[in-house]
Design a protein around this motif. Structure first.
Motif, short mmCIF file in Angstrom:
data_model
loop_
_atom_site.label_atom_id
_atom_site.label_comp_id
_atom_site.label_asym_id
_atom_site.label_seq_id
_atom_site.Cartn_x
_atom_site.Cartn_y
_atom_site.Cartn_z
N CYS A 35 -1.68 -1.23 7.21
CA CYS A 35 -0.89 0.01 7.20
C CYS A 35 -0.92 0.70 8.56
O CYS A 35 0.08 1.25 9.00
N GLU A 88 0.85 3.87 1.93
CA GLU A 88 1.34 4.32 3.23
C GLU A 88 2.61 3.57 3.63
O GLU A 88 3.57 4.15 4.15
N ARG A 89 2.60 2.25 3.39
CA ARG A 89 3.78 1.46 3.77
C ARG A 89 4.97 1.77 2.89
O ARG A 89 6.12 1.78 3.36
N CYS A 146 -5.67 1.00 5.47
CA CYS A 146 -6.13 -0.33 5.87
C CYS A 146 -5.46 -0.69 7.19
O CYS A 146 -4.50 -0.06 7.64
N CYS A 152 0.83 -1.22 0.00
CA CYS A 152 0.00 0.00 0.00
C CYS A 152 0.86 1.26 0.00
O CYS A 152 2.04 1.24 0.38
#
Ligand SMILES: [Zn+2]
Ligand SMILES: [Zn+2]
Ligand SMILES: [Zn+2]
Ligand SMILES: [Zn+2]
Lengths: 160, 160, 160, 160
Positions: free
Chosen positions: D115, D79-80, D112, D77
């Protein structure tokens, strides 16, 4: 394994010969970058440092390191960080020339299966993966050798 | 690929001959179980159904199916569900004789790299993985063929 | 946290009163199953044992335990194993009444974020999650309390 | 939800007032960076573009985008990717001031659970997460609001 190739950095090779399509200078840049990236690993749980480096067709080198999490399955590996960082910087399928990985063990560690799958999404099957051990010895395998009969993007489409 | 083996179920073979150490009846049980498990897949995002089955040394068959998630990386695959279910039921390294996977495409799909790595934790390198296509044709590869030069539990220990 | 609820098993409660819709007998079954499942954990890397149990509307109890991998991100958690096993056995959204988790620490550990997301795919927002510490003390939170403003299946559809 | 805060970019606020410790200029930089990062997403399977941006104490902005895989669970994702890229560039716990996420839906999507857990490893519980919808409207929640009673690094240590 007879299908792998290896050499010692520093070994006398012609500067103009290519190793899996890589010049001696490119191999050196890859090695230095993955070894250096090891120092940025966040691995308080495994204490297993991994550094990765990618060579793009643009000549750029992108680094990665493992980033672990207290909930172990949530962490990520050096190879995936390097590739995702490259993608965010604009790299696309066809832009990846080589991946290198360095750990502190010997013989060298290979990418885990999850990373081999992540690499598969973007890289050609004959892309070389250079795996360095703690002493700088390297083993090289292509992506296809590491992930034979792989499940790739084409498989999903054939299901439709 | 010359290193893989395949046969047609129903093809004339001696009932007493073994295929990767499996009897014809065991192969049939594996096939029926993985095909049946496909129907339990939760795959509203990919619509790519996968069923898996494991044969344990006890003779038990354990099923798995892919369980997807709206946040795609959070989902899991059929093979991993089958193995984790077996572990929770008490199976340990050494208890796994064969894994079978069925999808609705042809040629058959192989386990993704993440699943190959998950399998590696528990199964012997010569364990056969039977991959069925939509028509029941099967391709068989050992774990070692699917995940050569693998990163296993021993690698972590060698780092200490 | 004032929005959580807790009680001591054995505490005097009317046998007919419900706790998050669960009878005292159901709570006991959940607790016993998750504590017992801990023994099946494969956790040679973290040594952090987790057991999980699910109560389905059918009355069935499904167990899970964490299954770690030498490549840490490839492993899975007790909660996800329990839910995926239930799905393979035929459970669907609406069939889950409660989830319980047991660890060997105190205060009790909660499901990791990845598991909260996995749960979200199948369980109602008011489903209780019972978290047991090593001494049997329990803290209960609903899924919505554990994963507020969650990303669920509806979000993907709204993008189309 | 009364515990969240929101504002309209462009809404009359004093330039010197802070929003979760962020200046108006910093909020603008975060928004522009996460919206721009969306264009780099590799999302051929979900067609759900996500961009992320991080503000570090150094003032640096780091971008992320979702990088999907044919084997869905292998993807990652936005964010990661942003956080892992920052860690590889040298960021450590304490260096993260804010995270922003942009999608093409409305109301805005939240990170999610996986994350949220990844963020938890590095960021303070009161770090703001800015979630932008397709029209630039933002909802802000702290990490603690998104992942209450979280499983963090301290939990593992308390087990020893
Ligand atoms: Zn990996
Ligand atoms: Zn898989
Ligand atoms: Zn978990
Ligand atoms: Zn996520």
């Amino acid at each position: 394994m007879s299908s792998t190739s290896s050499f010692q950095p520093g070994h006398a090779r012609s500067e103009t010969s290519l190793f899996h399509g890589l010049s001696s200078a490119e191999v050196t840049r890859l090695e230095e970058a993955c070894v250096e990236a090891k120092s940025r690993a966040h691995c308080p749980y495994s204490h297993f440092r991994v550094g990765a480096s990618l060579l793009l067709t643009s000549g750029a080198i992108i680094q990665g390191a493992n980033v672990e999490n207290a909930a172990y399955p949530v962490g990520t590996c050096a190879e995936r960080v390097a590739i995702a960082t490259a993608v965010v910087q604009g790299a696309k399928k066809g832009d990846f020339r080589a991946l290198a990985v360095a750990t502190n063990i010997s013989p060298p560690a290979s990418p885990c299966g999850m990373c081999r799958q992540f690499i598969r999404e973007f890289c050609d099957l004959d892309m070389p993966v250079l795996m360095y051990d703690v002493a700088g010895k390297v083993v090289v395998m292509t992506l296809e050798q590491l992930l034979p009969m792989s499940f790739g993007p084409d498989k999903l489409l054939s299901a439709e």
